[in-house]
Scaffold this active site. Sequence first.
Site, PDB file in Angstrom:
ATOM      1  CB  SER A 279      -0.765   0.161   1.185  1.00 39.69           C
ATOM      2  OG  SER A 279      -1.583  -1.438   1.131  1.00 39.69           O
ATOM      3  CG  HIS A 330      -1.917   3.760   3.694  1.00 41.79           C
ATOM      4  ND1 HIS A 330      -4.026   3.652   4.137  1.00 41.79           N
ATOM      5  CD2 HIS A 330      -1.634   2.430   3.365  1.00 41.79           C
ATOM      6  CE1 HIS A 330      -4.167   1.904   4.160  1.00 41.79           C
ATOM      7  NE2 HIS A 330      -2.408   1.734   3.376  1.00 41.79           N
TER       8      HIS A 330
END
Length: 356
Positions: A279, A330
Amino acid sequence: MTSEQIERFFYENGYNKISSNLPEYNFYWRKENQGITVVFVIDYRREIYISADQYAHMKEKIAGFFRAKGEEEIHILSLILSTDIQKAKALCVSDSFCWMIDVNTNRLIIHENQVDDFYGLKKILEDYMTHMSDCSGGYYAEAEEETLGSKERNGEKWSRERIAKLPWVNICLVAVNVIVFLICTFTGELLYNKGAFGVLEIAEDRSYYRLVTSMFLHSDINHLFSNMIVLYYVGEIVEKKVGHIPYVIIYFLSGIAGDIFSMGYELLSGDYYSSVGASGAVFGVEGALLLLMILHRGKMEHMTVSRLVFAIAFSLYCGFTGSYVNNAAHIGGVLMGFVAAAVIVMLCPGVRMRKE
């Protein structure tokens, strides 16, 4: 040096483009204190030929175009792109305002009887061409040496250039993630124990390699699919724009930055856990695409900045409202991707407006 690179060079230096009916002939103009300066670009690499009289007539037509708009001071420089310098020289021989670019060597050629500068254009053009040469290891070399002997006649055959245009780095990254997940499916917790990222794991055995290995591990099929579907589509666009090697740099720097942000969050919050997933790297690729879209005036590959910002914001929102989601990774990934892409564009300006 291609006509596309010439085009972005003039755009970046404040010129406006006026296209002709033929794609081989374009001219760029800019308002100066002394009047209008025009650069007449002739792509002389193709199977075309113009006589000296036709050449002089075209320059006079350009001057007439601006006179009709009320301009009195008009200064025109011709810039001829060619693989055959002798052919190009025939046009420039009696024109002191004519330069040539040998696209085989990516070199600007100015003969003794021609002006040695044109409103400061020489230095910035040579610097730009030097940058293009330094960055030629990017996505495809873009030399486009289309000689009669080397050009493929069979449209169904894949040339080396067409193969080079494939986003093979992105394809390999997706494939590696999928293969590693399949291996994990048959080996149980072995790879997760050895490769997952966490402050405690690194502190115990100094296994810094986990900063990288954790990027290729996924907790389940849904986790893998959500990351790979985004990486496949977004990564292809970014790789085409920045090149193979810069794309690898963006991917890994973003993934590592995501883990470092995650580490910082763990140390500050005291909430220690192990994390896996691509991610951070995927968000970094999205951050790089955001930077490129801003440079491309807000739209690229049927996507707009507003849509991409919404997609990133929505993904972050889902992460913050979900469970067991490493949101720090993220945030770190998207910030690093944006910054890394900005640095690459600054060092290699040719990627700014690269066209497929």
